[in-house]
Design a protein around this motif. Sequence first.
Motif, PDB file in Angstrom:
ATOM      1  N   PHE A 177       1.571  -1.123  -0.108  1.00 13.20           N
ATOM      2  CA  PHE A 177      -0.374   0.215   0.019  1.00 13.20           C
ATOM      3  C   PHE A 177       0.843   1.031  -0.232  1.00 13.20           C
ATOM      4  N   PHE A 178       0.523   1.935  -1.335  1.00  7.05           N
ATOM      5  CA  PHE A 178       1.390   3.235  -1.228  1.00  7.05           C
ATOM      6  C   PHE A 178       0.656   4.653  -1.647  1.00  7.05           C
ATOM      7  N   LEU A 179       0.830   6.128  -2.180  1.00  8.56           N
ATOM      8  CA  LEU A 179       0.478   7.165  -2.256  1.00  8.56           C
ATOM      9  C   LEU A 179       0.242   7.064  -3.613  1.00  8.56           C
ATOM     10  N   GLY A 180      -1.079   7.524  -3.754  1.00 14.57           N
ATOM     11  CA  GLY A 180      -1.451   7.975  -5.488  1.00 14.57           C
ATOM     12  C   GLY A 180      -2.280   8.288  -5.121  1.00 14.57           C
ATOM     13  N   THR A 181      -2.345  10.117  -5.021  1.00 17.09           N
ATOM     14  CA  THR A 181      -3.064  11.204  -4.627  1.00 17.09           C
ATOM     15  C   THR A 181      -4.282  10.512  -5.265  1.00 17.09           C
ATOM     16  N   ASP A 182      -4.108  10.750  -6.840  1.00 17.62           N
ATOM     17  CA  ASP A 182      -5.375  11.022  -8.310  1.00 17.62           C
ATOM     18  C   ASP A 182      -5.804  12.367  -7.928  1.00 17.62           C
ATOM     19  N   SER A 183      -4.868  13.610  -7.809  1.00 20.09           N
ATOM     20  CA  SER A 183      -5.033  14.785  -8.074  1.00 20.09           C
ATOM     21  C   SER A 183      -5.323  15.402  -9.290  1.00 20.09           C
ATOM     22  N   ALA A 184      -6.859  15.612  -8.983  1.00 18.30           N
ATOM     23  CA  ALA A 184      -7.415  15.455 -10.192  1.00 18.30           C
ATOM     24  C   ALA A 184      -8.354  16.779 -10.806  1.00 18.30           C
ATOM     25  N   PRO A 185      -7.415  18.179 -11.433  1.00 20.42           N
ATOM     26  CA  PRO A 185      -8.018  19.127 -11.174  1.00 20.42           C
ATOM     27  C   PRO A 185      -9.271  19.520 -12.357  1.00 20.42           C
ATOM     28  N   HIS A 186     -10.351  20.165 -11.715  1.00 24.88           N
ATOM     29  CA  HIS A 186     -11.059  20.398 -13.181  1.00 24.88           C
ATOM     30  C   HIS A 186     -11.343  22.404 -12.851  1.00 24.88           C
ATOM     31  N   THR A 187     -11.817  22.538 -13.454  1.00 25.35           N
ATOM     32  CA  THR A 187     -12.070  24.534 -13.164  1.00 25.35           C
ATOM     33  C   THR A 187     -13.407  24.660 -11.811  1.00 25.35           C
ATOM     34  N   ASP A 188     -13.472  25.215 -11.308  1.00 27.87           N
ATOM     35  CA  ASP A 188     -14.830  25.338 -10.704  1.00 27.87           C
ATOM     36  C   ASP A 188     -16.297  25.401 -11.328  1.00 27.87           C
ATOM     37  N   ASP A 189     -16.308  25.784 -12.953  1.00 27.87           N
ATOM     38  CA  ASP A 189     -17.238  25.860 -13.253  1.00 27.87           C
ATOM     39  C   ASP A 189     -17.712  24.189 -13.645  1.00 27.87           C
ATOM     40  N   ASN A 190     -16.510  23.316 -14.109  1.00 30.79           N
ATOM     41  CA  ASN A 190     -16.890  22.413 -14.531  1.00 30.79           C
ATOM     42  C   ASN A 190     -17.374  21.564 -13.032  1.00 30.79           C
ATOM     43  N   LYS A 191     -17.205  21.862 -11.644  1.00 31.36           N
ATOM     44  CA  LYS A 191     -16.765  21.097 -11.008  1.00 31.36           C
ATOM     45  C   LYS A 191     -18.313  21.658 -10.107  1.00 31.36           C
ATOM     46  N   GLU A 192     -18.983  22.853 -10.262  1.00 30.98           N
ATOM     47  CA  GLU A 192     -19.879  23.998  -9.508  1.00 30.98           C
ATOM     48  C   GLU A 192     -20.625  23.771 -10.024  1.00 30.98           C
ATOM     49  N   THR A 193     -22.072  22.806 -10.595  1.00 29.68           N
ATOM     50  CA  THR A 193     -23.108  22.630 -11.743  1.00 29.68           C
ATOM     51  C   THR A 193     -23.748  21.047 -12.123  1.00 29.68           C
ATOM     52  N   ALA A 194     -24.906  21.132 -12.700  1.00 29.50           N
ATOM     53  CA  ALA A 194     -25.571  20.218 -12.440  1.00 29.50           C
ATOM     54  C   ALA A 194     -25.306  18.670 -12.797  1.00 29.50           C
ATOM     55  N   CYS A 195     -23.875  18.845 -13.519  1.00 28.57           N
ATOM     56  CA  CYS A 195     -23.559  17.419 -14.006  1.00 28.57           C
ATOM     57  C   CYS A 195     -21.754  17.688 -13.788  1.00 28.57           C
ATOM     58  N   GLY A 196     -21.572  17.978 -12.542  1.00 29.15           N
ATOM     59  CA  GLY A 196     -20.220  18.199 -12.687  1.00 29.15           C
ATOM     60  C   GLY A 196     -18.649  17.003 -12.543  1.00 29.15           C
ATOM     61  N   CYS A 197     -17.352  17.374 -13.224  1.00 31.85           N
ATOM     62  CA  CYS A 197     -16.842  16.444 -12.736  1.00 31.85           C
ATOM     63  C   CYS A 197     -16.190  15.849 -11.210  1.00 31.85           C
ATOM     64  N   ALA A 198     -16.103  14.406 -11.924  1.00 28.77           N
ATOM     65  CA  ALA A 198     -15.706  14.332 -10.985  1.00 28.77           C
ATOM     66  C   ALA A 198     -14.089  13.930 -10.489  1.00 28.77           C
ATOM     67  N   GLY A 199     -13.246  14.757  -9.645  1.00 37.76           N
ATOM     68  CA  GLY A 199     -12.433  14.747  -8.865  1.00 37.76           C
ATOM     69  C   GLY A 199     -11.715  15.557  -8.101  1.00 37.76           C
TER      70      GLY A 199
END
Length: 346
Positions: free
Chosen positions: A242-264
Motif C-alpha cells: 500500500f502506497f500513495l497515489g493522490t489521484d489529484s485531478a484538477p477541474h475548473t470550478d465551473d465544471n465542478k459546480e454545475t448540475a452534472c459536475g466532473c469527478a475529481g
Amino acid sequence: MTTLTLRRPDDWHLHLRDGAMLEGVLPETARHFARAIIMPNLVPPVVRSTDAQAYRDRIDAALPAGMTFTPLMTLYLTEDSDPDDFATAYESGVINAVKLYPAGATTNSASGVRDFDKVRPVLERMAEIGLTLCVHGEVTDPDIDIFDREAVFIDRVLDPIRRATPGLRVTMEHITTSDAVDYVTDTAGHIGATITTHHLMINRNHMLVGGIRPHYYCLPVVKRATHQQALRKAAVSGNPRFFLGTDSAPHTDDNKETACGCAGVFSASNTMACLAHVFEEEGALDKLEGFASLFGPAHYGLEPNVETITLERSDEAIPYPAKIETGAGPVTLFDPGHPLHWRVLD
C-alpha cells in the motif's frame, strides 16, 4: 514531534491534464514530489508510444525553472492496442506502466475496454516483459450500485484476469473499500494498491450530509466510514503493498459546480500536510515515509529518492489557499474540513 524528515515522496497516480491547466497545476506537485505516474486520459487519449513521448515533452516544457520533477508516463489500454508498441515503449524507457479504464468508468474513459478478451494478447505480453498494469477497478454495468462497483470488479474482472495471466504485475489504483484492502493483502503475486489522500480523510457522509459538496465528488466515489477506516489501517500498517497515489485531478470550478459536475479532487498542494495529519491521528508518523516515499518505488522497481523533505508542525493552523488560479480557470483545493498544522518547509 514537531519536525519530520523523510525521503522526497512520489505520487503514483496523478492527473496533470494539458495546456493551460498543466502549466497551472504542475508546480503544485513538483514543489514536493520528485516523480509521478501520469494518467493518460487526455482527449484524445495517450494510446501510442509517440503520444507518451510528446506528452512527456509538454510536461517537461511546462516545468518552471529551478524545479526538478520526473514524469513517469503511461499508455491508455484500448481494444486496439498494439503489444509490440507497448513493449517498445517500455523497453526504451518511454513508459513505466499501462492504464486500464473500463469504458465509461470515469473522466475521459470512453475509449476504454469493454471486452476484456480483446486485450488478452497485450496483457500476456506485459506479463512477459514485466510491464505493470494500473487498474481503475470498477465495473460499469448499470445494474450495479455505484457503491458496489469496486467489489464486483475484483470478483468479475480483476481476479479472472490475474488467474488467466500469471505473472502480470498489477497496481490497483485509488482503492476505496475494505474488499480491495483484503484482496491486496491476501492474494499472491505482484500486486500493490495506491490510496488517495482524500479517501483517507473523508467518507460519503462528508460529501452528502447537509448538502452536496461537489469538490468531494470523485470516482471511485467515497464510501462508508467503515471502508475509510480500513484504508487508514492499511496506509499506516507498514505493508509495502500500500502506497500513495493522490489521484489529484484538477477541474475548473465551473465544471465542478454545475448540475452534472466532473469527478475529481485536486489535492496536490496540501497532500503532505493532510497525510501528516492522518498518520499523526493514527499514532503512526514513523510509517509515513514508507507509505509516501519507499513502497511505491519498490513496487515499480525503482530506487527511492535520495533528497529529503522536512515537515514541520505548528501550534497554529497553517493557511492553505482555497483555490489555485490557472490559465484554464480557478481550481478548488481539497478542504479536509478542519485545520491543518503541518507544512513542508521550503
